[in-house]
Design a protein around this motif. Structure first.
Motif, PDB file in Angstrom:
ATOM      1  N   ILE A 126       2.291  -5.332   2.661  1.00 31.10           N
ATOM      2  CA  ILE A 126       3.101  -4.376   3.531  1.00 31.10           C
ATOM      3  C   ILE A 126       2.570  -3.031   3.443  1.00 31.10           C
ATOM      4  O   ILE A 126       2.002  -2.641   2.415  1.00 31.10           O
ATOM      5  CB  ILE A 126       4.438  -4.367   3.167  1.00 31.10           C
ATOM      6  N   GLY A 127       2.650  -1.952   4.671  1.00 31.61           N
ATOM      7  CA  GLY A 127       2.237  -0.605   4.650  1.00 31.61           C
ATOM      8  C   GLY A 127       2.513  -0.003   5.770  1.00 31.61           C
ATOM      9  O   GLY A 127       2.914  -0.697   6.696  1.00 31.61           O
ATOM     10  N   ASP A 128       2.724   1.391   5.554  1.00 31.92           N
ATOM     11  CA  ASP A 128       3.205   1.987   6.786  1.00 31.92           C
ATOM     12  C   ASP A 128       1.965   3.001   7.183  1.00 31.92           C
ATOM     13  O   ASP A 128       0.896   3.337   6.542  1.00 31.92           O
ATOM     14  CB  ASP A 128       4.000   3.135   6.391  1.00 31.92           C
ATOM     15  N   SER A 129       1.654   3.285   8.437  1.00 34.41           N
ATOM     16  CA  SER A 129       0.658   4.063   9.170  1.00 34.41           C
ATOM     17  C   SER A 129      -0.603   3.260   8.681  1.00 34.41           C
ATOM     18  O   SER A 129      -0.777   2.161   8.872  1.00 34.41           O
ATOM     19  CB  SER A 129       0.911   5.309   8.696  1.00 34.41           C
ATOM     20  N   LEU A 130      -1.583   4.117   7.997  1.00 37.54           N
ATOM     21  CA  LEU A 130      -2.876   3.448   7.399  1.00 37.54           C
ATOM     22  C   LEU A 130      -2.617   2.458   6.450  1.00 37.54           C
ATOM     23  O   LEU A 130      -3.608   1.636   6.682  1.00 37.54           O
ATOM     24  CB  LEU A 130      -3.836   4.723   7.147  1.00 37.54           C
ATOM     25  N   GLN A 187       0.883  -1.233   0.014  1.00 34.58           N
ATOM     26  CA  GLN A 187      -0.095   0.048  -0.053  1.00 34.58           C
ATOM     27  C   GLN A 187       0.904   1.348  -0.047  1.00 34.58           C
ATOM     28  O   GLN A 187       1.830   1.068   0.305  1.00 34.58           O
ATOM     29  CB  GLN A 187      -0.938   0.159   1.240  1.00 34.58           C
ATOM     30  N   ASP A 188       0.356   2.290  -0.211  1.00 35.85           N
ATOM     31  CA  ASP A 188       1.353   3.523  -0.244  1.00 35.85           C
ATOM     32  C   ASP A 188       2.349   3.256  -1.264  1.00 35.85           C
ATOM     33  O   ASP A 188       3.534   3.436  -1.099  1.00 35.85           O
ATOM     34  CB  ASP A 188       1.960   3.937   1.061  1.00 35.85           C
ATOM     35  N   GLY A 189       1.937   2.696  -2.488  1.00 30.78           N
ATOM     36  CA  GLY A 189       2.910   2.364  -3.507  1.00 30.78           C
ATOM     37  C   GLY A 189       4.174   3.303  -3.860  1.00 30.78           C
ATOM     38  O   GLY A 189       5.339   2.977  -3.758  1.00 30.78           O
ATOM     39  N   GLN A 190       3.543   4.230  -4.172  1.00 26.92           N
ATOM     40  CA  GLN A 190       4.757   5.290  -4.685  1.00 26.92           C
ATOM     41  C   GLN A 190       5.644   5.676  -3.444  1.00 26.92           C
ATOM     42  O   GLN A 190       6.788   5.744  -3.562  1.00 26.92           O
ATOM     43  CB  GLN A 190       4.057   6.915  -5.010  1.00 26.92           C
ATOM     44  N   ASP A 191       5.163   5.693  -2.355  1.00 26.00           N
ATOM     45  CA  ASP A 191       6.021   5.995  -0.871  1.00 26.00           C
ATOM     46  C   ASP A 191       6.912   5.123  -0.787  1.00 26.00           C
ATOM     47  O   ASP A 191       8.163   5.150  -0.526  1.00 26.00           O
ATOM     48  CB  ASP A 191       5.301   6.288   0.222  1.00 26.00           C
ATOM     49  N   TYR A 192       6.542   3.587  -0.980  1.00 26.86           N
ATOM     50  CA  TYR A 192       7.512   2.654  -0.805  1.00 26.86           C
ATOM     51  C   TYR A 192       8.547   2.419  -1.668  1.00 26.86           C
ATOM     52  O   TYR A 192       9.888   2.194  -1.626  1.00 26.86           O
ATOM     53  CB  TYR A 192       6.870   1.211  -0.770  1.00 26.86           C
ATOM     54  N   PHE A 193       8.302   2.846  -3.172  1.00 25.02           N
ATOM     55  CA  PHE A 193       9.281   3.043  -4.085  1.00 25.02           C
ATOM     56  C   PHE A 193      10.030   4.015  -4.079  1.00 25.02           C
ATOM     57  O   PHE A 193      11.564   3.991  -3.937  1.00 25.02           O
ATOM     58  CB  PHE A 193       8.582   2.744  -5.441  1.00 25.02           C
TER      59      PHE A 193
END
Length: 242
Positions: A126-130, A44-50
């Protein structure tokens, strides 16, 4: 040995459940071949993880060090802060549709398009925060589809704790859970200041008490990528190994 790099491409995917077109990020490692089978990490938050997490580089390093099995990363983006809240928050209007999209649309598509293991233990959310919150909620609802969940500083409230408490099959899920000791006054997207430490400690205790296969970790730091990025290597190393 010279470092090799994999390939990241964009895939356009129309979701019936969400009634919208998504641009997914797909990372295939340098050694990609259809002769092998691959574990799947859906972020999740795909752009952020990349971009902020540098997940492709971290994965390539772990593969070169032979610390994880063959792995493909898929990043699912959000279009705005509001969009993210509607899809990821336990009370978000699109939460149920987003979970349905992950389980009933994205997984069948990826299983058809890629040489995946096609079983729960072969898939990580996988995901951060929400993003960590919605990953956990999805795993609790579809443990046979997603057998591994990695949460970095998830948002936790009483509804989340209740769902974990009531979950009947802890043996089906492997969990990685991390949060920072300085996350006691996090400014959330709706402008409120929330304590993330206490509910995450409660979640951590609950995970242990229910005997989930898990690694729960507290780091010295706050609710930012400054701390999630260095933690990512351990998260992937743990969650991709049984």
């Amino acid at each position: 040995m010279a470092s090799m790099t994999g390939k990241t491409e964009e895939i356009t995917f129309y979701s019936q459940a969400l009634q919208e077109e998504l641009t997914l990020l797909l990372y295939k490692p340098a050694n990609f071949s259809t002769l092998y089978k691959y574990h799947l990490v859906i972020a999740q938050d795909g752009q952020d993880y990349f971009n902020l997490g540098r997940i492709a580089r971290v994965t390539e390093e772990l593969l070169e060090e032979k610390k994880i099995p063959n792995t493909i990363i898929v990043g699912v983006p959000y279009s705005s802060v509001r969009d993210r809240r509607e899809k990821y928050h336990p009370e978000g209007k699109q939460k149920d549709s987003y979970i349905r999209f992950l389980a009933h649309e994205l997984v069948p598509y990826l299983d058809q398009a890629l040489p995946t293991y096609q079983m729960g233990r072969g898939r990580v959310l996988i995901g951060d925060s929400l993003g960590g919150t919605i990953s956990l909620l999805t795993g609790l609802q579809y443990p046979h589809t997603f057998g591994k969940i990695a949460m970095q500083s998830p948002y936790v409230d009483s509804s989340i704790l209740h769902k974990v408490e009531q979950f009947p099959s802890p043996h089906l899920l492997q969990l990685y859970h991390t949060f920072g000791t300085k996350e006691d006054s996090v400014k959330t997207t709706d402008g409120e200041i929330k304590d993330f430490v206490t509910p995450n400690q409660e979640l951590s205790n609950l995970i242990k008490n229910k005997n989930f296969e898990s690694l729960c970790n507290e780091f010295e730091g706050d609710h930012t990528w400054t701390y999630w990025q260095p933690d990512l290597k351990q998260a992937l190393h743990y969650i991709l190994n049984d």
